[in-house]
Design a protein around this motif. Structure first.
Motif: not given
Length: 966
Positions: A308-315, A320-324, A330-331, A546-550
Motif C-alpha cells: 500500500r505504501a508503494y502505491v501511495q507513494a507512486l500516486a 494524486e494524494g499525499r506522499a508517504v 525506494d523513493q 480520487p484516491v483514498r487509502f485506508e
C-alpha cells in the motif's frame, strides 16, 4: 544435502556476464550434486507399494486417458448402414466451450467415431484465436474420469432422479407457503445468462429466498471497481497497446481463467517490439515469484504489508494524494517509475492483482485514468460474472455462514461449489452446514461438500451437456455436448429446474429460451461457431474517484500469502493425472504442494528443499515440505491451494496439505503474525528441475534490444564425418522463440493429449522416469535474491546428423523421407542406447506397460491415429507426424503441395503466445524460414554439429526504466 548459503553467495560474486543456474543446490558446487545430475535416472526412491499402485491403476492414472464406464444407452450392434458423416479414422470438429471459474474457454473439440479425443482453442474466437491453456487441454481427461459422480445420492446411497423429484416436491410445497423463506442458494462464479435467467425465475416464485456466490480465488475486482467508480465493472487489459506495464501483484500471465486472452495480447506487443515497433517493458512488484514476474524486465520484491505504501507513494509522485515516507532507495525507484509512466502516457498500464487491498486497486484505476490509459491500454465493461440477479445482489460465504448460525437456513442448495473444502477456516463452514435441515449439493464429483449433504446430485461435464457462458471479452459462448452423457447426470440448469418442479427439463431448450430473439439461422450459426457474434460486452464510460487509502498498521512476524496452485488451481482438477504430473512452471515440482519460503527464512532456519515445516498462526497449524523460492521477499511464506483433498477421487486424495484452516474470510489473501518451525522430517519430492538438465552449456541466450534486429549472420560450416544430407522436400522444421515463451506449460499438456503419453505417478517421477515428450526448462540468471528467469521448451531436435541413429543397434530410430527423426516402435528392443547418445536428453523409456490392465472402455480418449506404446520401447517427439500425414493425404486428393501453415503441431496450436513456428524448411518463403532469418537465431549445442531442425530465437533483454540492463 545441507545448503551452504554463504558458498552460494560467493559463487556469484564478481561474476561477469550471465550466470545461468537451475537450482540452489547447483550453486554449491558440491560433487555429490554433480554426480546426481549426471546419473541417467537421478532419483533413488522407494518402490511403489501395492496399495498405491492399485489406487492409481484403479483410476487409470497411468494411461494418459480415462474413459467412461457408465450405463450403455442401448444394445451395441454393428452398423447395417454406416452413417455418412462418421468415417473411422476421420476426425470431426465441433465448436463448444469449457467453463473455468465462471469464464468460458472457447474451444474446438475433435471427435473420432463419436468420442471426443482432443480440445483446441477456437481460432474464430477473438479472445483465444486458436490457443488455450493447460487446464482447458486437460478438460478432456476430466470428461472421461471414472471417479466423476455417476448418479444422485441420498445420504451416500445411490438413488434415482425420480426419488430426488419426490423429495424436492415436499420442499417446494413448504417454500410456496412461505414465499421461499428458508431457501438459500449458493452458486460458484458464473457468467451463464441462462443460469442467471433461471435464478430470476426462482426469485419471482420465491421472493424471500436468498442467493450467494462463492469462488475461492475470484478476488475482489468488482468491489474495487465499486469503490473507484460507484458501480461494478469488468476490467480489460489491452496489453498489446501497452509499451510499459507496471504490475502490483497482478499475475496476468499466470494460471487463471483469463490467461489465454491476456498472454496472447501481451505476446502481440512483445512480438511487435521485437520487430522494432515500439517498446515492451514489464515491471513487476510482488512478494512471491509468479510467471508474470519471471517474464518481467524488472522485478521488485515488496512484502504485502508494504504494498500500500508503494502505491501511495507512486500516486503522490503522479499528483494524486499525499506522499508517504519510504526508504531513500525506494523513493528513488518510485520517482523513476513515475517519470517513465508520464513519458508513456496513453501507452502504459498500471495493474493491481484481484487479491490486493480494495483501496490499492481503486487507486490504480484512478492512476490509469490520470495517465490517459483508459480506452487505450485498459477498458471497462459491465461485469462478466453476474453479481446480481435482477435487483438482488448475491451475498458472500460469510453472509451465508452467519445466516446458518442465526437459524434462517432451512434448505441449502449448492450448485458447482465445494465450500466444505475451500471455505476460509475461521468460518468453520463444515460444522455450520450440519445445522441445516436439508442440504442439497450438485457437482461434478461426490466431494467434501457432497459427502456432507443429504442429497448429492451428479452434474454433467461441459463436454456432455448444454449451457452458455461469457468468455474473457464478454462474448457469449454456446456450450454444446460432444458426446452423449456418460453417466446419469444433469446440467446445473436442469438441476435447478428439477428443484423448482420441472418434470423433464432439457438443457438445450433452456439455452434456446434464453436466446429466443435469435432466428433459427442465427442460432444454428452460433452453435456452429461456438459463440454469438457481436455479443461481446460494449465498453462503458466511468470516472474514477480520487484516491483514498485506508490507514492500516504494519503486522509483525512472517506474512503468509495464499495462492492457487498453478497446476490444479483450487483443487477442482486434483483428480487429473495429467495436471498432477505437470511440473509447476517455476519450481518444477509435481504431485505435491510445497510451502514457499525465502532465502532469508531458509538460511535462518537451516532449511533445504523437502524439509518438513509447520506454519502456525493464532493456534492453527499446517505442515508441509519447504521449498526455497529464489526472488521471494524475505519475510514472506507462500501457501498453495488445491491439495489435502479427502474426496477428489482416487488420484488426488491424501496428497499434500490443505491450508484452508489458516485462511480467514476478512483477509483471505494475506495474514501476518505467522511462525515457522522446522520439523525433524524430510519429504520425498518429485520434481524435474534437475532432471535432463543442459546446464553448463550454451543453451540459453540473450541479446540486447538494440542488437536484436537484423538478418542471421553467415556461420562457417563445421567439420564432420557425416556425408552431406540429401535435399528433401518437404523438410519439416521448428523454431521456438524464447523471447515469447512464458513457461505456462500449455504445450506440454497439448502434446500429452495428442500423443497418448502416459502418466507414471510420483514414485516414477522421483526416479527420473517422467514420460513427457516435451519439457519446458526453467533457467535462472543472477543472484538468488533477485534472479531473472528464462524458459526453454525442449522437444526432440530432429537432428539431420542424429547421434541416436548411429547408436541404435537395431535401426529402430531412423531418418524419414521428409527429414524427421522417426521411431519404429516394434523394432525397438529397449537397449536405451539412443537415449545415451542423445545430447539433448529428449528420449523417454517406457519402463512399464501402463495399458495392460486397461478395460476396453478405458481406451476411448486415446487418439486413434497415434500408436499406444507398449513396455520396453523408446518414445519421443514426432513433430505430430500423424498431422503431417493427414495434411499430405488432403493435399494429394487436391493434387497440390501442402500449403505453408497447413500443418500445426499440437504444441504450436495451443501455445497462447505463439512462441512456436513449424513448417517446411525446403520452401525459402515459408514462415519458419523467414522467422529463422534473424540475428537471434541459434541451435542448442551448435558445437556438436548435429544439425538440429528444431532451433531457437534468443530472448531479448530490455533496459529497466531506471536505465540499467535487465
Amino acid at each position: 544435502m545441507m545448503l551452504d548459503y554463504a558458498t552460494i553467495r560467493r559463487h556469484l560474486e564478481d561474476k561477469q556476464g550471465p550466470q545461468y543456474w537451475h537450482s540452489l543446490e547447483e550453486l554449491t558446487g558440491d560433487p555429490a550434486f554433480e554426480a546426481f545430475v549426471e546419473a541417467e535416472f537421478p532419483g533413488i526412491a522407494p518402490q511403489m507399494d501395492r496399495r498405491r499402485f492399485l489406487q492409481l491403476m484403479g483410476a487409470s492414472l497411468a494411461l494418459g486417458g480415462l474413459a467412461a464406464c457408465g450405463p450403455t444407452p442401448g444394445t451395441a450392434v454393428p452398423y447395417v448402414s454406416q452413417p455418412e458423416i462418421i468415417v473411422p479414422g476421420k476426425a470431426l470438429w465441433y465448436a463448444t466451450a469449457i467453463q473455468f471459474a465462471g469464464y468460458a474457454q472457447p474451444v474446438l473439440g475433435r471427435t473420432h467415431v463419436g468420442r471426443p479425443t482432443k480440445l483446441e482453442g477456437n481460432p474464430e474466437h477473438p479472445s483465444s484465436r486458436g490457443a488455450c491453456d493447460a487446464y482447458t487441454q486437460a478438460a478432456i481427461l476430466q470428461l472421461y474420469d471414472p471417479d466423476r459422480s455417476q448418479a444422485p445420492r441420498f445420504k451416500g446411497v445411490d438413488r434415482s432422479w425420480n426419488a430426488f423429484q419426490l423429495a424436492a416436491a415436499e420442499v417446494q410445497a413448504q417454500l410456496d407457503r412461505d414465499q421461499g423463506r428458508g431457501l438459500h442458494v449458493l452458486v460458484g462464479a458464473s457468467s451463464s445468462p441462462t443460469l442467471q435467467r433461471q435464478l430470476e425465475e426462482l426469485l419471482r416464485r420465491w421472493p424471500e429466498a436468498s442467493l450467494y456466490r462463492f469462488e475461492p480465488f475470484e478476488g475482489d475486482r468488482y468491489g474495487a471497481a465499486q469503490r473507484a467508480f460507484g458501480r461494478p465493472v469488468e476490467t480489460h487489459y489491452l496489453l498489446h497497446k501497452a509499451e510499459l506495464i507496471l504490475s502490483f501483484e497482478d499475475d496476468f500471465l499466470g494460471a487463471g481463467p483469463k490467461q489465454t486472452a491476456q498472454a496472447r495480447s501481451w505476446a502481440d506487443r512483445r512480438l511487435a517490439a521485437a520487430k522494432g515497433d515500439g517498446e515492451s517493458r514489464l515491471v513487476m512488484v510482488e512478494a512471491s515469484p509468479t510467471l508474470t514476474g519471471a517474464n518481467a524486465t524488472e522485478t521488485r520484491r515488496v512484502p504485502p504489508a508494504q504494498l500500500r505504501a508503494y502505491v501511495q507513494a507512486l500516486a503522490a509522485a503522479l499528483g494524486e494524494g499525499r506522499a508517504v515516507p519510504l526508504p531513500m532507495e525506494d523513493q528513488r525507484w518510485v520517482k523513476v517509475m513515475a517519470e517513465a509512466l508520464q513519458a508513456h502516457r496513453g501507452r502504459c498500464l498500471i495493474a493491481a492483482g484481484a487479491h490486493t487491498p480494495v483501496d490499492v486497486q481503486a487507486a490504480v484505476h484512478r492512476l490509469n485514468e490520470r495517465l490517459g490509459n483508459v480506452g487505450q491500454t485498459v477498458s471497462y465493461t459491465d461485469p462478466i460474472l453476474f453479481t446480481h440477479v435482477g435487483e438482488t445482489k448475491l451475498g458472500d460465504i460469510r453472509a451465508l455462514t452467519q445466516a446458518i448460525h442465526n437459524g434462517r437456513v432451512q434448505t441449502l442448495l449448492m450448485l458447482d461449489t465445494n465450500p466444505a473444502y475451500s471455505a476460509p477456516g475461521n468460518l468453520n463452514f463444515r460444522e455450520a452446514m450440519e445445522q441445516v435441515p436439508m442440504r442439497i449439493h450438485a457437482g461434478l464429483y461426490y466431494d467434501e461438500t457432497g459427502a456432507r449433504s443429504h442429497w448429492h446430485l451428479s452434474a454433467s461435464h461441459s463436454l456432455d451437456g448444454w449451457s452458455d457462458a461469457r468468455a474473457a471479452d464478454g462474448s457469449v459462448c454456446i456450450t454444446q455436448p460432444l458426446v452423449q452423457p456418460f453417466y446419469s447426470a444433469c446440467s446445473p440448469g436442469e438441476i435447478l429446474a428439477l428443484f423448482m418442479g420441472g418434470l423433464t427439463p432439457d438443457a438445450r431448450s433452456q439455452v434456446r429460451e434464453t436466446w429466443r430473439e435469435l432466428s433459427e439461422d442465427a442460432w444454428r450459426r452460433a452453435v456452429a461457431l461456438g459463440f454469438i457474434e457481436g455479443s461481446a460486452l460494449p465498453p462503458v464510460q466511468v470516472v474514477a474517484a480520487p484516491v483514498r487509502f485506508e490507514e492500516t498498521s504494519m503486522g509483525s512476524g512472517l506474512e503468509i500469502q495464499f495462492r492457487p496452485d498453478p497446476c490444479i488451481w483450487d483443487g477442482r482438477f486434483a483428480n487429473l493425472g495429467w495436471l498432477q504430473e505437470l511440473p509447476k512452471p517455476l519450481t518444477k515440482l509435481t504431485w505435491e504442494n510445497s510451502i514457499g519460503i525465502s532465502l532469508a527464512i531458509a538460511e535462518q532456519n537451516r532449511l533445504i528443499n523437502g524439509d518438513m515445516v509447520s506454519v502456525t498462526i493464532e493456534g492453527r497449524t499446517v505442515e508441509g515440505p519447504a521449498w526455497v523460492m529464489p526472488g521471494q521477499a524475505d519475510t514472506v511464506i507462500t501457501l498453495f491451494a488445491g491439495y489435502g483433498r479427502e474426496r477428489s477421487g482416487r488420484v488426488g486424495n491424501a496428497i499434500g496439505y490443505n491450508y484452508a484452516a489458516l485462511r480467514i474470510a476478512d483477509s483471505p489473501w494475506v495474514r501476518s503474525g505467522a511462525t515457522l518451525t522446522r520439523l525433524d522430517q524430510q519429504a520425498s519430492l518429485a520434481f524435474t528441475q534437475m532432471q535432463h538438465t543442459l546446464i553448463g552449456h550454451d543453451v540459453v541466450r540473450h541479446i540486447p534490444r538494440e542488437h536484436a534486429l537484423g538478418p542471421a549472420p553467415e556461420k562457417p560450416e563445421l567439420s564432420t564425418l557425416y556425408p552431406p544430407p540429401p535435399e528433401r522436400e518437404p523438410a519439416w522444421g521448428m523454431l521456438i522463440d524464447t523471447d515469447q515463451c512464458i513457461g505456462c506449460n500449455a504445450c506440454v499438456i497439448a502434446c500429452q493429449a495428442e500423443n497418448n503419453i502416459a502418466v507414471v505417478g510420483k514414485e516414477q517421477v522421483v526416479k527420473g522416469r517422467v514420460m513427457h515428450w516435451l519439457r519446458v526448462d526453467h533457467y535462472y540468471d543472477g543472484s538468488p535474491l533477485d534472479p531473472k528467469s528464462t524458459f526453454l521448451p525442449v522437444p526432440c531436435m530432429h537432428c539431420e546428423k542424429a547421434p541416436c541413429e548411429v547408436g541404435c543397434p537395431v535401426n529402430a530410430t531412423v531418418h524419414g523421407p521428409d527429414g524427421l527423426n522417426e521411431m519404429i516402435y516394434n523394432r525397438c528392443i529397449g537397449t536405451r542406447t539412443c537415449s545415451s547418445y542423445c545430447p539433448y536428453k529428449v528420449r523417454r523409456f517406457n519402463w512399464y506397460n501402463w495399458t495392460d490392465e486397461d478395460e476396453p472402455s478405458i481406451q476411448a480418449l486415446r487418439n486413434p491415429n497415434v500408436t499406444v506404446r507398449a513396455r520396453g520401447v523408446m518414445e519421443k517427439c514426432t513433430y505430430c507426424v500423424q498431422r503431417i500425414s493427414e495434411a499430405r493425404i488432403e493435399a494429394k486428393k487436391d493434387n497440390r503441395s501442402i500449403a505453408d501453415g497447413e500443418v500445426k503441431t499440437a504444441c504450436q496450436q495451443t501455445c497462447p503466445v505463439q512462441a512456436i513456428v513449424f513448417g517446411d524448411l525446403s520452401q525459402k518463403n515459408s514462415t519458419v524460414n523467414k522467422a529463422k532469418d534473424s540475428v537471434r537465431h541459434y541451435a542448442l549445442l551448435e558445437e556438436l554439429n548435429t544439425k538440429p531442425k528444431t532451433t531457437y530465437l534468443a530472448a531479448i533483454r530490455d533496459q529497466e526504466p531506471g536505465g540499467q540492463s535487465a
